[in-house]
Design an enzyme around this catalytic site. Structure first.
Site, PDB file in Angstrom:
ATOM      1  N   SER A 276       0.830  -1.200   0.000  1.00  0.00           N
ATOM      2  CA  SER A 276       0.000   0.000   0.000  1.00  0.00           C
ATOM      3  C   SER A 276       0.870   1.257   0.000  1.00  0.00           C
ATOM      4  O   SER A 276       1.772   1.387  -0.824  1.00  0.00           O
ATOM      5  CB  SER A 276      -0.945  -0.041   1.212  1.00  0.00           C
ATOM      6  N   ASP A 605      -8.719  -3.186  -6.519  1.00  0.00           N
ATOM      7  CA  ASP A 605      -8.638  -4.104  -5.379  1.00  0.00           C
ATOM      8  C   ASP A 605      -9.505  -3.639  -4.218  1.00  0.00           C
ATOM      9  O   ASP A 605      -9.276  -4.002  -3.080  1.00  0.00           O
ATOM     10  CB  ASP A 605      -7.181  -4.283  -4.921  1.00  0.00           C
ATOM     11  N   HIS A 658      -7.489  -5.419  -1.048  1.00  0.00           N
ATOM     12  CA  HIS A 658      -6.282  -4.628  -0.791  1.00  0.00           C
ATOM     13  C   HIS A 658      -5.433  -5.185   0.361  1.00  0.00           C
ATOM     14  O   HIS A 658      -4.199  -5.227   0.257  1.00  0.00           O
ATOM     15  CB  HIS A 658      -6.669  -3.185  -0.495  1.00  0.00           C
TER      16      HIS A 658
END
Length: 703
Positions: A276, A605, A658
């Protein structure tokens, strides 16, 4: 009849006698009480003052029975929330204990459980080779208290973020006070020190039963990895990247740790695995470590990355930002909050019970500079303009999107001022990332009546100048009604327009943002201005290091609807402490795109759209370009989302979500093979199942 009437008269007389006696008794007791009041009798209780300001007395009633404290949800309901959280954690414990049932029972329910990648690859002979460094993203790393206010007594080195989040419901206002940063400096408020938890435990689990890095660590351990060959590069994810160095020396410690891992592991280069926002953080690190000290860098010089880094395997990296970062800063909401507001209007930001949940969230998160690192980058070239966008024509019905059907001529069909797409429905116009009113999304740009003029707006009369907003404050409380209306009059905003809106409604926040981040595309990367640290995490305004033998991966999930643009409306309560703008949850369907609850969705995602996660590896970093001058090999590998096959599979072994992708067995196998010495080509090169190649072709970027 006579007997009954006489009896009735007797009863009436008796009742009158009793009433007279009661009145006599009352007058007697009143007289006695009056005497007791004059003499300060102990049965007299003072509870307040009358209209003239004199003390009023109520006889015979204890103070505690008369004086009731004002009920506030923040003081009471939080215990209910705590109870619900405890029950949830208990459920997770029981849930995670299910696989410990005898294997034959489990397999009878679910069939044979999939073998862990680490176990299978270890049997194939894979062993420890390259040391591994994990770089966590925003919010997934734990934070603990080192110094605080009196309300935080007893919490020294206890987690304020991560773990059980016990302090959220025990003392919520105190917790908010300690999670907030200074609104001017973006650093610690006076008297408060909150720091990142260190070690693998910093981000292995976000909360009990909710893994982040734990599954990957477990699989690496099956190849023989230990803490001497693994490191969690934790940092305070609230701060700007450069401030993690100036305050905590996080970048310097990461540099020293990588050097130590290389020297103690047979001089094998490190495999770095950012997740991320950690992908942006490590981009910043690679520029920082080689930049001169005079520019705010480490001064290690060109060649440090080539000497120490084998591969950078980015997982779900938001390289070009995420639209939901804007929604969070603009109105403290995203799709889920918008739905909750529609179901229960006024609850989340209600002033009745002292909740003001969204206002509290906004007042805190707007002090976290790192959130602004994920605002969309690249402007209209990347995200589209008023008339077109790369993803135009995306079909969210579950069928393979037929992007090849969308041509320039098909977007010129206009009916009733609305631009129609190939299926006869109004165009989604994803490039209009913020629209006030559904009609503003669908109209042709020539039919839009836009009034964008943030200058000469009356800012001297705040809407809420006579309204007390209690413990919560946001920059909206200083805006005038003319300012609020001016934002709505703009009708639609592209990605660069969104930044202008934030600069208008939150000038202090964006002053810090513009000092730490950049959002454009570089014209000439040799310009000395790009040596400034604010450009280092923007891949469109910086270059990859001179490390031709290094590999860079973009690994991410696809097949989940992901937020792309928003339909907004003005709040109906602009004269209160409410946030004046909110997503219009009533805006639905009737569009070429996927419009649900005021949000347009595309492939991604669930957090990062495909374009942001994959475009850099698919085009600007592909081969030798001005963004990749040393021709580093880049690989794009997508993982099609598949939900859990059954309840006992937990969050799934094929998830593309994610965070849940961190437990995706196919992704874990890729990481393990590279850590054991494989290259991107050994993995099979690129694996793309989305429409990323087609969408990338539509982006006209000078390479």
């Amino acid at each position: 009849m006579l007997r009954r009437r006489k009896q009735g008269n007797d009863e009436d007389g008796g009742s009158k006698d009793r009433q007279q006696q009661q009145e006599d008794g009352n007058s007697g007791s009143n007289g006695e009480n009056s005497k007791q009041q004059q003499q300060g009798g102990k049965d007299s209780i003072k509870i307040g003052k009358d209209e003239k300001g004199k003390s009023s007395m109520v006889p015979g009633i204890p103070v505690r029975a008369r004086e009731k404290p004002k009920w506030r949800c923040l003081d009471t309901c939080c215990w209910l929330i705590g109870y619900m959280c405890v029950m949830w954690w208990l459920f997770l414990v029981l849930y995670n204990a299910v696989p410990s049932l005898p294997q034959y029972v489990t397999e009878a329910i679910t069939g044979p459980l999939p073998e862990l990648p680490g176990t299978r690859l270890a049997r194939e002979g894979l062993r420890v080779k390259h040391p591994v460094v994990f770089v966590p993203g925003i919010v997934t790393g734990g934070l603990e208290l080192w110094a605080g206010r009196p309300c935080a007594e007893g919490l020294f080195r206890k987690r304020l973020w991560g773990g059980t989040f016990g302090e959220v419901y025990k003392r919520p206002l105190c917790w908010l006070e300690h999670m907030r940063l200074d609104n001017e400096t973006g650093l610690d408020p006076a008297g408060i020190r909150v720091r990142a938890v260190s070690g693998l435990v910093a981000a292995d689990y976000f909360a009990p039963g909710y893994f982040v890095w734990a599954v990957l660590i477990d699989n690496l351990a099956r190849l023989g990895y230990e803490e001497k060959s693994m490191h969690m590069a934790s940092y305070d994810w609230r701060l700007s990247f450069q401030n993690t160095e100036s305050r905590d020396k996080s970048l310097s410690r990461l540099k020293s740790t990588i050097e130590l891992l290389v020297s103690t592991n047979n001089n094998e280069k490190v495999v770095v695995i950012p997740h991320s926002m950690g992908a942006l953080y490590f981009l910043h690190f690679m520029k920082w470590v080689e930049a001169p000290i005079s520019a705010g860098g480490a001064g290690a010089g060109e060649g440090w990355v080539a000497k120490h880094i084998k591969s950078v395997m980015n997982i779900g990296g938001p390289f070009l930002g995420v639209p939901k970062a804007f929604a969070g800063l603009f109105s403290a909401e995203a799709k889920d909050i918008a739905v909750a507001r529609a179901v229960a209007p006024g609850v989340l930001d209600s002033e009745l019970f002292g909740l003001q949940t969204l206002q509290h969230i906004m007042s805190v998160t707007r002090t976290w500079d790192a959130t602004m690192s994920m605002l969309p980058r690249g402007g209209e070239v990347i995200w589209g303009d008023l008339d077109s966008s790369p993803e135009e024509g995306y079909d969210c019905s579950g069928k393979k999107p037929k992007v090849e059907e969308v041509t320039e001529c098909q977007t010129k069909n206009i009916t009733d001022g609305k631009e129609l797409g190939p299926h006869g429905k109004p165009m989604a116009h994803y490039g209009r990332m913020v629209s006030f009113g559904k009609d503003s999304v669908q109209k042709a740009s020539s039919a839009l009546d836009r009034k964008i003029d943030f200058k000469n707006i009356d800012k001297q009369t705040p809407v809420r100048e006579n309204v007390s907003c209690g413990d919560v404050w946001t920059e909206y409380h200083e805006m005038s009604w003319e300012s609020v209306q001016a934002v709505a009059d703009g009708k639609v905003y592209t990605s660069s327009g969104m930044l202008d809106v934030l600069r208008f409604v939150a000038p202090q926040m964006m002053k810090r943002a513009d000092a730490n981040w950049a959002y454009e595309i570089a014209d000439d990367l040799s310009d000395p201005k790009y040596q400034h640290y604010k450009y280092w995490s923007n891949p469109l305004e910086s270059t990859l290091p001179n490390a031709p033998d290094m590999e860079i991966f973009c690994l991410y999930g696809v097949g989940i609807l992901t937020e792309r643009s928003y339909v907004y409306k003005l709040s109906s309560d602009n004269d209160t402490c409410y946030i004046p703008f909110r997503i219009d949850a009533s805006a639905e369907k009737d569009s070429e795109g996927c419009l649900k609850g005021g949000v347009h969705f595309v492939d991604g995602d669930e957090t990062v759209p495909v374009l942001s996660a994959g475009f850099m590896c698919a085009k600007p970093w592909q081969g030798k370009t001005r963004f990749n001058p040393s021709n580093i090999s880049s690989f794009t590998r997508e993982f099609q989302h598949a939900p859990p096959a059954n309840l006992l599979e937990g969050r799934g072994t094929q998830s593309g979500s994610h965070v849940d992708i961190m437990g995706n067995f196919a992704l874990i196998e890729d990481v393990l093979r590279v850590a054991a010495g494989a290259s991107g080509r050994d993995l099979g090169g690129d694996r793309v199942v989305s429409n990323l190649p087609k969408w990338s072709e539509r982006i006209k970027l000078k390479l």
